[in-house]
Write a protein that holds these residues in place. Structure first.
Motif, PDB file in Angstrom:
ATOM      1  N   PRO A 224       2.332  -4.260 -12.628  1.00 45.59           N
ATOM      2  CA  PRO A 224       2.905  -5.596 -12.823  1.00 45.59           C
ATOM      3  C   PRO A 224       3.808  -6.001 -11.655  1.00 45.59           C
ATOM      4  CG  PRO A 224       3.035  -4.328 -14.847  1.00 45.59           C
ATOM      5  CD  PRO A 224       2.594  -3.374 -13.787  1.00 45.59           C
ATOM      6  N   PHE A 225       3.697  -7.248 -11.272  1.00 47.37           N
ATOM      7  CA  PHE A 225       4.584  -7.855 -10.269  1.00 47.37           C
ATOM      8  C   PHE A 225       5.315  -9.005 -10.946  1.00 47.37           C
ATOM      9  CE2 PHE A 225       2.578  -5.244  -7.263  1.00 47.37           C
ATOM     10  CZ  PHE A 225       3.173  -5.400  -6.012  1.00 47.37           C
ATOM     11  N   TYR A 226       6.588  -9.201 -10.572  1.00 52.38           N
ATOM     12  CA  TYR A 226       7.432 -10.174 -11.251  1.00 52.38           C
ATOM     13  C   TYR A 226       7.942 -11.242 -10.280  1.00 52.38           C
ATOM     14  CZ  TYR A 226       7.568  -6.667 -14.954  1.00 52.38           C
ATOM     15  OH  TYR A 226       7.224  -5.759 -15.929  1.00 52.38           O
ATOM     16  N   GLN A 227       7.972 -12.485 -10.786  1.00 55.35           N
ATOM     17  CA  GLN A 227       8.648 -13.558 -10.075  1.00 55.35           C
ATOM     18  C   GLN A 227      10.130 -13.461 -10.410  1.00 55.35           C
ATOM     19  OE1 GLN A 227       6.880 -17.344 -11.030  1.00 55.35           O
ATOM     20  NE2 GLN A 227       4.813 -16.699 -10.482  1.00 55.35           N
ATOM     21  N   VAL A 228      10.958 -13.310  -9.388  1.00 51.87           N
ATOM     22  CA  VAL A 228      12.380 -13.036  -9.602  1.00 51.87           C
ATOM     23  C   VAL A 228      13.235 -14.076  -8.880  1.00 51.87           C
ATOM     24  CG1 VAL A 228      14.239 -11.353  -9.293  1.00 51.87           C
ATOM     25  CG2 VAL A 228      11.929 -10.561  -9.830  1.00 51.87           C
ATOM     26  N   LEU A 229      14.107 -14.748  -9.638  1.00 46.79           N
ATOM     27  CA  LEU A 229      15.106 -15.615  -9.032  1.00 46.79           C
ATOM     28  C   LEU A 229      16.236 -14.727  -8.536  1.00 46.79           C
ATOM     29  CD1 LEU A 229      15.418 -18.498 -11.684  1.00 46.79           C
ATOM     30  CD2 LEU A 229      13.789 -18.279  -9.787  1.00 46.79           C
ATOM     31  N   VAL A 230      16.654 -14.928  -7.298  1.00 43.03           N
ATOM     32  CA  VAL A 230      17.675 -14.076  -6.686  1.00 43.03           C
ATOM     33  C   VAL A 230      19.021 -14.785  -6.715  1.00 43.03           C
ATOM     34  CG1 VAL A 230      18.351 -12.835  -4.601  1.00 43.03           C
ATOM     35  CG2 VAL A 230      15.927 -13.039  -5.205  1.00 43.03           C
ATOM     36  N   ASP A 231      20.047 -14.080  -7.177  1.00 45.62           N
ATOM     37  CA  ASP A 231      21.401 -14.649  -7.226  1.00 45.62           C
ATOM     38  C   ASP A 231      21.801 -15.113  -5.829  1.00 45.62           C
ATOM     39  OD1 ASP A 231      24.030 -15.321  -7.605  1.00 45.62           O
ATOM     40  OD2 ASP A 231      24.613 -13.437  -8.553  1.00 45.62           O
ATOM     41  N   MET A 232      22.159 -16.382  -5.720  1.00 47.71           N
ATOM     42  CA  MET A 232      22.500 -16.950  -4.433  1.00 47.71           C
ATOM     43  C   MET A 232      23.709 -16.275  -3.786  1.00 47.71           C
ATOM     44  SD  MET A 232      20.280 -19.365  -3.765  1.00 47.71           S
ATOM     45  CE  MET A 232      19.158 -18.075  -4.316  1.00 47.71           C
TER      46      MET A 232
ATOM     47  N   ASP B  16       0.815  -1.222   0.000  1.00 49.74           N
ATOM     48  CA  ASP B  16       0.000   0.000   0.000  1.00 49.74           C
ATOM     49  C   ASP B  16       0.844   1.265   0.000  1.00 49.74           C
ATOM     50  OD1 ASP B  16       0.891  -0.685   2.564  1.00 49.74           O
ATOM     51  OD2 ASP B  16      -0.708   0.462   3.536  1.00 49.74           O
ATOM     52  N   LYS B  17       2.134   1.139   0.366  1.00 54.73           N
ATOM     53  CA  LYS B  17       3.025   2.302   0.399  1.00 54.73           C
ATOM     54  C   LYS B  17       3.767   2.508  -0.926  1.00 54.73           C
ATOM     55  CE  LYS B  17       3.778   2.034   5.399  1.00 54.73           C
ATOM     56  NZ  LYS B  17       4.773   1.887   6.492  1.00 54.73           N
ATOM     57  N   LEU B  18       3.576   1.597  -1.871  1.00 57.24           N
ATOM     58  CA  LEU B  18       4.212   1.747  -3.170  1.00 57.24           C
ATOM     59  C   LEU B  18       3.594   2.913  -3.936  1.00 57.24           C
ATOM     60  CD1 LEU B  18       4.326  -2.007  -4.248  1.00 57.24           C
ATOM     61  CD2 LEU B  18       6.277  -0.625  -3.534  1.00 57.24           C
ATOM     62  N   THR B  19       4.381   3.542  -4.764  1.00 61.49           N
ATOM     63  CA  THR B  19       3.885   4.665  -5.556  1.00 61.49           C
ATOM     64  C   THR B  19       2.736   4.251  -6.450  1.00 61.49           C
ATOM     65  OG1 THR B  19       6.111   5.627  -5.563  1.00 61.49           O
ATOM     66  CG2 THR B  19       4.551   6.458  -7.201  1.00 61.49           C
ATOM     67  N   ARG B  20       2.847   3.074  -7.062  1.00 59.85           N
ATOM     68  CA  ARG B  20       1.826   2.591  -7.992  1.00 59.85           C
ATOM     69  C   ARG B  20       0.908   1.565  -7.353  1.00 59.85           C
ATOM     70  NH1 ARG B  20       5.481   0.837 -12.989  1.00 59.85           N
ATOM     71  NH2 ARG B  20       3.441   0.153 -13.781  1.00 59.85           N
ATOM     72  N   GLY B  21       1.102   1.273  -6.091  1.00 57.66           N
ATOM     73  CA  GLY B  21       0.230   0.357  -5.377  1.00 57.66           C
ATOM     74  C   GLY B  21       0.270  -1.061  -5.902  1.00 57.66           C
ATOM     75  N   SER B  22      -0.835  -1.788  -5.728  1.00 53.78           N
ATOM     76  CA  SER B  22      -0.894  -3.197  -6.130  1.00 53.78           C
ATOM     77  C   SER B  22      -1.309  -3.385  -7.581  1.00 53.78           C
ATOM     78  CB  SER B  22      -1.875  -3.957  -5.228  1.00 53.78           C
ATOM     79  OG  SER B  22      -3.191  -3.430  -5.360  1.00 53.78           O
ATOM     80  N   ASP B  23      -1.874  -2.323  -8.193  1.00 54.94           N
ATOM     81  CA  ASP B  23      -2.338  -2.436  -9.579  1.00 54.94           C
ATOM     82  C   ASP B  23      -1.240  -2.065 -10.568  1.00 54.94           C
ATOM     83  OD1 ASP B  23      -4.887  -3.302  -8.851  1.00 54.94           O
ATOM     84  OD2 ASP B  23      -5.593  -1.251  -8.586  1.00 54.94           O
TER      85      ASP B  23
ATOM     86  N   GLU C 163       6.973  -3.787 -10.181  1.00 54.68           N
ATOM     87  CA  GLU C 163       7.742  -3.251 -11.304  1.00 54.68           C
ATOM     88  C   GLU C 163       8.541  -2.016 -10.924  1.00 54.68           C
ATOM     89  OE1 GLU C 163       6.345  -3.495 -15.621  1.00 54.68           O
ATOM     90  OE2 GLU C 163       5.881  -1.415 -15.091  1.00 54.68           O
ATOM     91  N   GLU C 164       7.987  -1.180 -10.069  1.00 54.96           N
ATOM     92  CA  GLU C 164       8.668   0.063  -9.720  1.00 54.96           C
ATOM     93  C   GLU C 164       9.936  -0.156  -8.903  1.00 54.96           C
ATOM     94  OE1 GLU C 164       6.826   2.121  -5.887  1.00 54.96           O
ATOM     95  OE2 GLU C 164       5.257   1.665  -7.341  1.00 54.96           O
ATOM     96  N   ASN C 165      10.135  -1.356  -8.366  1.00 56.01           N
ATOM     97  CA  ASN C 165      11.332  -1.641  -7.573  1.00 56.01           C
ATOM     98  C   ASN C 165      12.449  -2.303  -8.374  1.00 56.01           C
ATOM     99  OD1 ASN C 165      10.357  -0.518  -5.254  1.00 56.01           O
ATOM    100  ND2 ASN C 165       9.849  -2.448  -4.246  1.00 56.01           N
ATOM    101  N   LEU C 166      12.266  -2.450  -9.687  1.00 53.35           N
ATOM    102  CA  LEU C 166      13.264  -3.122 -10.511  1.00 53.35           C
ATOM    103  C   LEU C 166      13.932  -2.152 -11.476  1.00 53.35           C
ATOM    104  CD1 LEU C 166      11.393  -6.458 -11.337  1.00 53.35           C
ATOM    105  CD2 LEU C 166      13.236  -6.119  -9.681  1.00 53.35           C
ATOM    106  N   LEU C 167      15.197  -2.421 -11.745  1.00 53.47           N
ATOM    107  CA  LEU C 167      15.985  -1.615 -12.678  1.00 53.47           C
ATOM    108  C   LEU C 167      16.691  -2.511 -13.677  1.00 53.47           C
ATOM    109  CD1 LEU C 167      17.792   0.882 -10.261  1.00 53.47           C
ATOM    110  CD2 LEU C 167      16.064   1.507 -11.967  1.00 53.47           C
TER     111      LEU C 167
END
Length: 342
Positions: free
Chosen positions: A257-265, A248-255, A278-282
């Motif tokens: 795109p959200f991404y499934q992301v594999l994180v480098d171990m 709810d604190k995101l600029t664009r909220g829940s509406d 989406e807004e948290n990815l670069l």
């Protein structure tokens, strides 16, 4: 309910071993490129990749939602380029379950075809029955996602409107005008809601994504490197997850795109997969061809392209209805001697 027997499901570089803890070491491959996921009966299960070992905590049943616990941790240390404690808020059990179910579907399909090639028709039929169960569970999980419900909601409303119109016609024919007026009001209100649901469903289906499958990304806040392996037009997680992740604190909220992301171990050894807005990815500023380690990469991607991004397998592209990504044409890549006379 899908019940996996105590055996090993094998692909060229990935295997799933179902059984008790005592069978772990005996069933795991010793190869550096081997991947194994060991499912226990109510006990922790193991994942080994490139000589490294990880553990999960879960149950044997993969079909019942929430039985599969994605509490993940590597039994080795790693460089912490991000903030592990903060990044954990984007960890998603449902995303991990979705990826594992996709793997089971792929692997069972491969095993069915292998059994048919060997003319082992009884074995093929048993595997096909398991595959049908897994596919049914995948459909249920997909339809339960936020956004998909708008489409089914619109369809349900359309059916209700048709029934009400039939009742209205009967009321008019029987000269029950008070009932007819009441039915007209219900139809009018239901039509307005149906339009809203149809608009939401259309927006879900026509969403535009800033990132593509297999693309390497960086997290704006936590700094870790990741690879996109799935995408949703809106946040499809539960309200409790969204509360923990402060959606709810995101600029664009829940509406958005959200991404499934594999994180480098090597960046965050305790975060298996993340569900990231989406807004948290670069996109990396420079071409990222550095090594990327993750146990799921071997069955989700063919390998990497010239730019360092991963190439998703066809089944993964089909799952998200995404086209194949083609690198821009570079004439400098051609041999200067092509077309010249000897």
């Amino acid at each position: 309910m899908v019940q996996m027997s105590a055996n090993t499901i094998v692909t060229p570089r990935c295997s799933v071993v179902c059984g008790l803890k005592d069978e772990w070491r005996r069933n795991l491959s010793n190869g550096r490129d081997a991947v194994a996921v060991v499912l226990g009966t109510g006990r922790p299960f193991l994942c080994s990749y490139g000589g490294r070992t990880a553990y999960f905590a879960g149950h044997r049943s993969i079909a019942r939602r929430r039985n599969l616990r994605a509490q993940f941790g590597w039994l080795f240390g790693g460089q912490d380029r991000g903030s592990k404690s903060d990044a954990s808020c984007e960890h998603s059990e449902s995303v991990n379950e979705d990826i594992l179910m996709f793997f089971f579907e792929l692997d069972l399909g491969t095993r069915v075809q292998y059994a048919l090639n060997l003319e082992q028709y009884d074995v093929a039929q048993q595997l096909r029955n398991k595959l049908t169960e897994v596919e049914s569970e995948i459909i249920k999980l997909r339809e339960s996602k936020r956004g998909f419900s708008s489409k089914s909601e619109a369809q349900d409303m359309a059916i209700k409107i048709l029934r009400l119109r039939a009742d209205l016609q009967n009321a008019i024919e029987s000269e029950n005008y008070s009932l007819a007026a009441e039915l007209r009001d219900k139809i009018s209100k239901l039509e307005a809601k149906s339009v809203e649901a149809s608009v939401r469903a259309l927006a879900y289906e026509n969403a535009q994504f800033a990132f593509r499958l297999g693309q390497k990304v960086n997290h704006k806040r936590f700094g870790y490197r990741g690879v996109i392996c799935g995408m949703d037009p809106v946040c499809c997680e539960s309200k409790s997850w969204m509360d923990v992740a402060n959606v709810d604190k995101l600029t664009r909220g829940s509406d958005q795109p959200f991404y499934q992301v594999l994180v480098d171990m090597h960046d965050n050894p305790n975060l298996l997969v993340a569900y990231v807005p989406e807004e948290n990815l670069l996109t990396p500023e420079e071409k990222d061809t550095d090594r990327f380690d993750h146990p799921y990469a071997s069955f989700l991607f063919y390998g990497t392209d010239a730019s360092g991004d991963f190439i998703p397998i066809k089944q993964l592209r089909d799952k998200y209805n995404q086209p194949r990504h083609e690198l821009p044409y570079d004439p400098l890549d051609q041999d200067d001697g092509d077309g010249k006379d000897a």
